[in-house]
Design an enzyme around this catalytic site. Structure first.
Site, PDB file in Angstrom:
ATOM      1  N   HIS A 122       0.871  -1.176   0.000  1.00 18.84           N
ATOM      2  CA  HIS A 122       0.000   0.000   0.000  1.00 18.84           C
ATOM      3  C   HIS A 122       0.913   1.233   0.000  1.00 18.84           C
ATOM      4  O   HIS A 122       2.007   1.181   0.555  1.00 18.84           O
ATOM      5  CB  HIS A 122      -0.829  -0.058   1.293  1.00 18.84           C
ATOM      6  CG  HIS A 122      -1.883   0.984   1.427  1.00 18.84           C
ATOM      7  ND1 HIS A 122      -1.615   2.286   1.796  1.00 18.84           N
ATOM      8  CD2 HIS A 122      -3.225   0.910   1.272  1.00 18.84           C
ATOM      9  CE1 HIS A 122      -2.754   2.965   1.861  1.00 18.84           C
ATOM     10  NE2 HIS A 122      -3.741   2.162   1.541  1.00 18.84           N
ATOM     11  N   ASP A 199       3.423  -4.552   7.715  1.00 20.36           N
ATOM     12  CA  ASP A 199       2.152  -3.842   7.664  1.00 20.36           C
ATOM     13  C   ASP A 199       1.051  -4.900   7.816  1.00 20.36           C
ATOM     14  O   ASP A 199       0.772  -5.661   6.898  1.00 20.36           O
ATOM     15  CB  ASP A 199       2.048  -3.120   6.306  1.00 20.36           C
ATOM     16  CG  ASP A 199       0.675  -2.509   6.067  1.00 20.36           C
ATOM     17  OD1 ASP A 199      -0.242  -2.746   6.874  1.00 20.36           O
ATOM     18  OD2 ASP A 199       0.523  -1.805   5.055  1.00 20.36           O
ATOM     19  N   GLN A 202      -4.189  -5.524   6.892  1.00 17.23           N
ATOM     20  CA  GLN A 202      -5.196  -6.423   6.308  1.00 17.23           C
ATOM     21  C   GLN A 202      -5.110  -7.834   6.900  1.00 17.23           C
ATOM     22  O   GLN A 202      -5.715  -8.765   6.372  1.00 17.23           O
ATOM     23  CB  GLN A 202      -5.031  -6.501   4.786  1.00 17.23           C
ATOM     24  CG  GLN A 202      -5.245  -5.198   4.063  1.00 17.23           C
ATOM     25  CD  GLN A 202      -6.695  -4.710   4.103  1.00 17.23           C
ATOM     26  OE1 GLN A 202      -7.613  -5.453   4.440  1.00 17.23           O
ATOM     27  NE2 GLN A 202      -6.898  -3.455   3.771  1.00 17.23           N
ATOM     28  N   LYS A 225     -10.199  -1.048  10.587  1.00 19.05           N
ATOM     29  CA  LYS A 225     -10.351  -2.226   9.719  1.00 19.05           C
ATOM     30  C   LYS A 225     -10.640  -3.467  10.553  1.00 19.05           C
ATOM     31  O   LYS A 225     -10.695  -4.579  10.043  1.00 19.05           O
ATOM     32  CB  LYS A 225      -9.073  -2.442   8.907  1.00 19.05           C
ATOM     33  CG  LYS A 225      -8.807  -1.317   7.903  1.00 19.05           C
ATOM     34  CD  LYS A 225      -7.548  -1.608   7.126  1.00 19.05           C
ATOM     35  CE  LYS A 225      -7.044  -0.410   6.361  1.00 19.05           C
ATOM     36  NZ  LYS A 225      -7.815  -0.089   5.167  1.00 19.05           N
ATOM     37  N   CYS A 363      -4.829   2.461  -3.584  1.00 19.65           N
ATOM     38  CA  CYS A 363      -3.582   2.995  -2.991  1.00 19.65           C
ATOM     39  C   CYS A 363      -2.435   2.020  -3.165  1.00 19.65           C
ATOM     40  O   CYS A 363      -1.608   1.828  -2.259  1.00 19.65           O
ATOM     41  CB  CYS A 363      -3.759   3.337  -1.511  1.00 19.65           C
ATOM     42  SG  CYS A 363      -4.975   4.586  -1.218  1.00 19.65           S
TER      43      CYS A 363
HETATM   44  N1  PMP Z   1      -1.720  -0.805   4.586  1.00 21.91           N
HETATM   45  C1  PMP Z   1      -2.660  -1.559   4.028  1.00 21.91           C
HETATM   46  C2  PMP Z   1      -2.316  -2.937   3.527  1.00 21.91           C
HETATM   47  C3  PMP Z   1      -3.965  -1.063   3.913  1.00 21.91           C
HETATM   48  O1  PMP Z   1      -4.916  -1.812   3.338  1.00 21.91           O
HETATM   49  C4  PMP Z   1      -4.242   0.242   4.394  1.00 21.91           C
HETATM   50  C5  PMP Z   1      -5.637   0.831   4.285  1.00 21.91           C
HETATM   51  N2  PMP Z   1      -6.240   0.675   3.046  1.00 21.91           N
HETATM   52  C6  PMP Z   1      -3.223   0.968   4.975  1.00 21.91           C
HETATM   53  C7  PMP Z   1      -1.973   0.410   5.061  1.00 21.91           C
HETATM   54  C8  PMP Z   1      -3.439   2.347   5.507  1.00 21.91           C
HETATM   55  O2  PMP Z   1      -4.227   2.300   6.655  1.00 21.91           O
HETATM   56  P1  PMP Z   1      -4.802   3.619   7.322  1.00 21.91           P
HETATM   57  O3  PMP Z   1      -5.464   4.404   6.241  1.00 21.91           O
HETATM   58  O4  PMP Z   1      -5.752   3.107   8.350  1.00 21.91           O
HETATM   59  O5  PMP Z   1      -3.653   4.344   7.918  1.00 21.91           O
END
Ligand code: PMP
Length: 406
Positions: A122, A199, A202, A225, A363
């Protein structure tokens, strides 16, 4: 076994109608809906005893502090951290990555060093490392994934050298759904003295996570999430690592003593928690963790895998569908395109049928670049989704094909 109806009853929002159709919510990878207990926990702190945490010596502040710190204990238990001091509350995964990238970078990244970042990250697990690399004169090295959307360990072995300082990798990809072999990645990295940042945005809501078993050095995730409030996240870090890196932000709470001749920093975890945090959100997050902990992860995984397999099989039968991410080690995310149909058009029509999905690049531009596509439709599953909802989604996709396919 999961009692889905019982779980759904705890999410009143799922009962609503959208454009006169019952809502089918398949966008939990972006943000899950919130459990009712989460709202009750936030409400209790707000209405019954709100005060600012840690500092004030009065009943209300003390009570609020207890709730806030209880959430830290729950978080440590939830991911099997070695101690509560290793849990830093942030505002989300993004802030957790920025914290780690800045502070680790200050302590350990020098000119000419390399940071390996996987191609399936991401943006929030790419850009902060790029910023650190730029500041320090270091280099980002890309770790490509294969056509199934898997990261291969021999390739990682090839990329690691004496200049490598850190590997940034997701536990589960938000586009491909791939569950990465974090333990093996950490094994390879540590054999060369390389730090691993994971990270877990997910992963934590779908699979059991034990950060000590994985041997992750850092592990980041977001409350929104995992059925909890937005504006709350976590950075786990091994104690010796957190001790060795400087604070990310300065301010109240993170200090021990301040004087114009010099300042000393607070102990862990407060050294990394400058200012007033999202107090009610952290209380709500504790309730979300309590909710998640009521169901065995083996049952959550089984249920979500059933939904994923059903959707994958039925979608593939429609014809003209390309699914991105076909690893057998996959979590409940399905990204796809239908021949001749732009993902935005599919998403808009699904919405009109009451079905919420995500469309676009998610993203993760490098993933789109890998496949040479502008975007995908992404359906993602959570603990509250049902096989009937998958049926409605598939029927809707068939209808969209009839309407739009050339
Ligand atoms: N990493 C991953 C794999 C994600 O799916 C997301 C959210 N789509 C993020 C980071 C960013 O998370 P946040 O917007 O809650 O900071």
């Amino acid at each position: 076994m999961i009692d889905i109806q019982k779980i759904r009853n705890q999410f009143p929002v799922l009962k609503q109608q959208v454009y006169g159709k019952p809502l089918v919510y398949l966008d939990s990878a972006a943000s899950t809906q919130k459990n009712i207990d989460v709202l009750l926990a936030e409400r209790q702190v707000t209405l019954d005893f709100y005060g600012n945490i840690h500092r004030a010596a009065h009943f209300m502040a003390d009570k609020t502090t207890q709730v806030f710190e209880a959430s830290r204990d729950l978080t440590a238990q939830f991911i099997h951290a070695g101690s509560r001091e290793e849990i830093i509350f942030t505002k989300g995964t993004t802030e957790s990555v920025n914290l780690a990238a800045f502070s680790f970078g200050e302590a350990f990244i020098r000119e000419g060093d390399e940071i390996i970042v996987s191609e399936m990250e991401h943006h929030s697990n790419i850009v902060p490392w790029q910023m650190t690399a730029q500041r320090k004169g270091a280099r980002i090295v890309r770790w490509d994934f294969n056509e199934k959307g898997e990261l291969e360990l021999p390739e990682l072995k090839r990329l690691i050298n004496s200049r490598t300082r850190l590997i940034a990798v997701c536990h589960v990809s938000n586009v491909l759904g791939t569950i990465n072999p974090v333990k093996e990645i950490a094994g390879l990295a540590h054999a060369s003295g390389v730090t691993v940042f994971v990270d877990g945005a997910q992963a934590v809501q779908h699979i059991a996570v034990d950060v000590q078993e994985l041997d992750a050095d850092f592990y980041a995730f977001s409350s929104h999430k995992m059925y909890g409030p937005n504006g709350v996240g976590v950075l786990y870090g091994k104690r010796e690592l957190l001790d060795a890196i400087p604070p990310y932000q300065g301010g109240g709470e993170m200090i021990s003593e301040v004087s114009f001749s010099g300042t000393t920093y607070n102990e862990l975890p407060y050294k990394f928690e400058a200012g007033t945090p999202h107090i009610t959100g952290v209380a709500g997050f504790g309730a979300a963790l309590a909710f998640l902990s009521k169901t065995r992860f083996a049952d959550i995984e089984k249920h979500e895998k059933m939904l994923l397999e059903m959707a994958t099989e039925e979608l593939s039968k429609i014809g003209g569908v390309t699914i991105y991410g076909t690893s057998p080690r996959k979590s409940g995310v399905i990204s796809f395109n239908m021949k001749g149909i732009h993902p935005y058009d599919a998403g808009m029509l699904l919405d009109k049928m009451g079905i919420a999905v995500r469309t676009g690049h998610h993203c993760a531009d490098p993933v789109m670049e890998h496949f040479g596509i502008p975007g995908t439709v992404r359906a993602s599953f959570a603990i509250y989704n049902t096989p009937e909802e998958v049926d409605r989604f598939i029927a809707a996709m068939k209808k969209i094909k009839e309407i739009l396919a050339v």
